[in-house]
Design a protein around this motif. Sequence first.
Motif, PDB file in Angstrom:
ATOM      1  N   MET A 455       0.810  -1.223   0.000  1.00  0.00           N
ATOM      2  CA  MET A 455       0.000   0.000   0.000  1.00  0.00           C
ATOM      3  C   MET A 455       0.842   1.272   0.000  1.00  0.00           C
ATOM      4  SD  MET A 455      -3.067  -0.826  -0.494  1.00  0.00           S
ATOM      5  CE  MET A 455      -2.401  -2.170  -1.506  1.00  0.00           C
ATOM      6  N   THR A 456       2.089   1.199   0.444  1.00  0.00           N
ATOM      7  CA  THR A 456       2.963   2.371   0.322  1.00  0.00           C
ATOM      8  C   THR A 456       3.234   2.662  -1.150  1.00  0.00           C
ATOM      9  OG1 THR A 456       4.009   1.902   2.453  1.00  0.00           O
ATOM     10  CG2 THR A 456       5.209   3.336   0.928  1.00  0.00           C
ATOM     11  N   GLY A 457       3.536   1.620  -1.902  1.00  0.00           N
ATOM     12  CA  GLY A 457       3.727   1.786  -3.342  1.00  0.00           C
ATOM     13  C   GLY A 457       2.445   2.193  -4.032  1.00  0.00           C
ATOM     14  N   PHE A 458       1.317   1.613  -3.605  1.00  0.00           N
ATOM     15  CA  PHE A 458       0.031   1.966  -4.199  1.00  0.00           C
ATOM     16  C   PHE A 458      -0.249   3.451  -3.985  1.00  0.00           C
ATOM     17  CE2 PHE A 458      -4.019   0.030  -5.719  1.00  0.00           C
ATOM     18  CZ  PHE A 458      -4.781   1.197  -5.761  1.00  0.00           C
ATOM     19  N   ALA A 459       0.004   3.944  -2.765  1.00  0.00           N
ATOM     20  CA  ALA A 459      -0.251   5.355  -2.465  1.00  0.00           C
ATOM     21  C   ALA A 459       0.586   6.267  -3.364  1.00  0.00           C
ATOM     22  CB  ALA A 459       0.042   5.633  -0.991  1.00  0.00           C
ATOM     23  N   ARG A 460       1.817   5.887  -3.603  1.00  0.00           N
ATOM     24  CA  ARG A 460       2.688   6.680  -4.475  1.00  0.00           C
ATOM     25  C   ARG A 460       2.140   6.713  -5.901  1.00  0.00           C
ATOM     26  NH1 ARG A 460       6.856   4.002  -3.375  1.00  0.00           N
ATOM     27  NH2 ARG A 460       6.719   2.542  -5.122  1.00  0.00           N
ATOM     28  N   ASP A 461       1.741   5.554  -6.414  1.00  0.00           N
ATOM     29  CA  ASP A 461       1.187   5.488  -7.768  1.00  0.00           C
ATOM     30  C   ASP A 461      -0.154   6.215  -7.857  1.00  0.00           C
ATOM     31  OD1 ASP A 461       3.366   3.929  -8.462  1.00  0.00           O
ATOM     32  OD2 ASP A 461       2.282   2.033  -8.286  1.00  0.00           O
ATOM     33  N   PHE A 462      -0.947   6.100  -6.811  1.00  0.00           N
ATOM     34  CA  PHE A 462      -2.256   6.749  -6.787  1.00  0.00           C
ATOM     35  C   PHE A 462      -2.089   8.268  -6.832  1.00  0.00           C
ATOM     36  CE2 PHE A 462      -5.989   8.549  -4.777  1.00  0.00           C
ATOM     37  CZ  PHE A 462      -7.025   7.837  -5.351  1.00  0.00           C
ATOM     38  N   ALA A 463      -1.175   8.787  -6.018  1.00  0.00           N
ATOM     39  CA  ALA A 463      -0.940  10.230  -6.004  1.00  0.00           C
ATOM     40  C   ALA A 463      -0.476  10.721  -7.377  1.00  0.00           C
ATOM     41  CB  ALA A 463       0.093  10.587  -4.932  1.00  0.00           C
ATOM     42  N   ALA A 464       0.384   9.952  -8.028  1.00  0.00           N
ATOM     43  CA  ALA A 464       0.839  10.336  -9.369  1.00  0.00           C
ATOM     44  C   ALA A 464      -0.324  10.372 -10.348  1.00  0.00           C
ATOM     45  CB  ALA A 464       1.912   9.365  -9.856  1.00  0.00           C
ATOM     46  N   ALA A 465      -1.255   9.432 -10.219  1.00  0.00           N
ATOM     47  CA  ALA A 465      -2.425   9.409 -11.102  1.00  0.00           C
ATOM     48  C   ALA A 465      -3.297  10.631 -10.877  1.00  0.00           C
ATOM     49  CB  ALA A 465      -3.225   8.128 -10.869  1.00  0.00           C
ATOM     50  N   VAL A 466      -3.482  11.016  -9.615  1.00  0.00           N
ATOM     51  CA  VAL A 466      -4.292  12.203  -9.323  1.00  0.00           C
ATOM     52  C   VAL A 466      -3.632  13.452  -9.898  1.00  0.00           C
ATOM     53  CG1 VAL A 466      -5.224  13.661  -7.487  1.00  0.00           C
ATOM     54  CG2 VAL A 466      -5.319  11.168  -7.270  1.00  0.00           C
ATOM     55  N   HIS A 467      -2.326  13.565  -9.754  1.00  0.00           N
ATOM     56  CA  HIS A 467      -1.609  14.711 -10.325  1.00  0.00           C
ATOM     57  C   HIS A 467      -1.802  14.760 -11.849  1.00  0.00           C
ATOM     58  CE1 HIS A 467       0.639  16.559  -6.965  1.00  0.00           C
ATOM     59  NE2 HIS A 467       0.566  15.340  -6.425  1.00  0.00           N
ATOM     60  N   SER A 468      -1.790  13.600 -12.494  1.00  0.00           N
ATOM     61  CA  SER A 468      -1.953  13.596 -13.952  1.00  0.00           C
ATOM     62  C   SER A 468      -3.347  14.052 -14.375  1.00  0.00           C
ATOM     63  CB  SER A 468      -1.689  12.178 -14.494  1.00  0.00           C
ATOM     64  OG  SER A 468      -2.776  11.306 -14.238  1.00  0.00           O
ATOM     65  N   LEU A 469      -4.317  13.901 -13.491  1.00  0.00           N
ATOM     66  CA  LEU A 469      -5.682  14.317 -13.797  1.00  0.00           C
ATOM     67  C   LEU A 469      -5.872  15.822 -13.710  1.00  0.00           C
ATOM     68  CD1 LEU A 469      -7.582  11.542 -11.823  1.00  0.00           C
ATOM     69  CD2 LEU A 469      -7.870  12.011 -14.254  1.00  0.00           C
ATOM     70  N   VAL A 470      -5.098  16.459 -12.837  1.00  0.00           N
ATOM     71  CA  VAL A 470      -5.336  17.876 -12.550  1.00  0.00           C
ATOM     72  C   VAL A 470      -4.342  18.777 -13.244  1.00  0.00           C
ATOM     73  CG1 VAL A 470      -5.419  19.599 -10.708  1.00  0.00           C
ATOM     74  CG2 VAL A 470      -6.368  17.321 -10.347  1.00  0.00           C
ATOM     75  N   ARG A 471      -3.085  18.411 -13.192  1.00  0.00           N
ATOM     76  CA  ARG A 471      -2.059  19.323 -13.699  1.00  0.00           C
ATOM     77  C   ARG A 471      -1.395  18.719 -14.929  1.00  0.00           C
ATOM     78  NH1 ARG A 471      -0.448  20.509  -7.473  1.00  0.00           N
ATOM     79  NH2 ARG A 471      -2.339  21.692  -7.045  1.00  0.00           N
ATOM     80  N   VAL A 472      -2.129  18.727 -16.009  1.00  0.00           N
ATOM     81  CA  VAL A 472      -1.629  18.190 -17.267  1.00  0.00           C
ATOM     82  C   VAL A 472      -0.642  19.186 -17.858  1.00  0.00           C
ATOM     83  CG1 VAL A 472      -2.256  17.378 -19.565  1.00  0.00           C
ATOM     84  CG2 VAL A 472      -3.799  16.976 -17.639  1.00  0.00           C
ATOM     85  N   PRO A 473       0.577  18.742 -18.228  1.00  0.00           N
ATOM     86  CA  PRO A 473       1.558  19.670 -18.807  1.00  0.00           C
ATOM     87  C   PRO A 473       1.034  20.311 -20.079  1.00  0.00           C
ATOM     88  CG  PRO A 473       2.566  17.549 -18.271  1.00  0.00           C
ATOM     89  CD  PRO A 473       1.101  17.362 -18.116  1.00  0.00           C
ATOM     90  N   ALA A 474       1.430  21.553 -20.268  1.00  0.00           N
ATOM     91  CA  ALA A 474       0.977  22.286 -21.468  1.00  0.00           C
ATOM     92  C   ALA A 474       1.626  21.682 -22.712  1.00  0.00           C
ATOM     93  CB  ALA A 474       1.344  23.749 -21.342  1.00  0.00           C
TER      94      ALA A 474
END
Length: 474
Positions: A455-474
């Motif tokens: 779940m530590t690894g899952f949390a890291r991957d999950f957070a990265a997925a959330v970031h990709s949803l909100v802050r998409v690079p220009a």
Amino acid sequence: PGIQVWLAHVLEDVGEAEAAADAYARAHALAPGEPQLAAYLLAWRRKLCDWRDLDRLSAQVLQAVRDGRAAIEPFAFLSEDASPAEQLACARLRAAALARHVRPLPPTSARTGGAIRTGFLSNGFGAHPTGLLTVALFEALRANPGGLDVQLFALNPDDGSRIRQRLAAATVLHDVAGRSHRDVASAIRAQGIDVLFDLRGWGGGGAPEVLAMRPAPVQVNWLAYPGTSGAPWIDAVLADAFVLPEALAPCFSERVIRLPRAFQPSDTRREVPPAPARDACGLPAEGVVFCCFNNSYKLNPRSVERALAVLRGVPGSVLWLLSGPGEADGRLRAHAAAAGLDPDRLVFMPKQAHAEYLARLRHADLFLDTHPYNAHTTASDALWVGCPVLTCPGETFAARVAGSLNHHLGLDEMNAADDAAFIDKAITLGRDPAALAALRAKVAIRRRDGGLFDMTGFARDFAAAVHSLVRVPA
């Protein structure tokens, strides 16, 4: 038929399952061409393992979806032998019907700085599969937030469970139980949620009306509803490459975000008490124990025939099932007898508190999955206690969840290609105690060392997925 439907709903609410099904049958008899009534009756007959007219009712419901004539409940539709495209059509019909009665909140946009305010909406934040699956993830995010501010919006009241206490300690938990859909949506908007995860979808007890009001700028379908929402207010679905491969993506209305691990988290702090004696569980002193603790509506003729074929091939074995509503258990025993098997080889477990259920699971040698609606939380539980899960992955998301867990555990050999391979694998293992013991040892090692329960690894991957949803690079 309207009076009979009303009566059926009342009987459902008071737990009179058989009487509710009879009332739906009377309603359908009065209006046999009405697909919504056929869908009600079909769903209840599946729950009660009453397979009279099952094919005819299913064909009527499928045709209604194909013709765009009825907004059938998408959750019940997952149990039908429908294609991914038909599941999408069903969900879109239901979403369109709901949208006609919902007024969205004024538009908003995600903030561009600070922690991403990540909300989760569910009626399962307690001793419920959703709470059981997510609690360790939320605890991992508490320890390493990964730039997320986690807030839960609980549609269910506090059940006093240890899971609810852990959820409240790991997050900011808002109790919105009993409030109107608009009040819940307004509460989410007031917290400035950037990404809102719908942890119920079209399942019972959820609040799709809240999501339809668009309380958050980005809204995601994840975990509890194993299919597409078909809803324009859901922007993304969180999955993995096994459970939602590229070939399936065109049948999802959402943008697909894939985790590098299985999409399903798990409670890695759940304790497994010692097992009670076999006879206390109704099990024979000796013999292989095959099990399937899926809900009764998943135990369709195909899945049951497959399991009975396994029993036929392994003398002295039993099939351990979760006790169903009404007369479901008796019907399954009668079906076994009609197939030439001793009905006592079907053993039923009454519903237990989760820890006691896990303790009993220690006696299970091999979990036999169902199709087209797989074991989900039950598969995770089985693997956690070291019981291998045999499945036959299908074309839909709901038919690929157990396969995803096996795949990410490094046990692809437990994903059978078809029913014949499923039966052969189960019989081979059931007749070879050494091979079964070696498989169980492999499950235990992979559980400890693999990524499925990290779940530590899952949390890291999950957070990265959330970031990709909100802050998409220009």
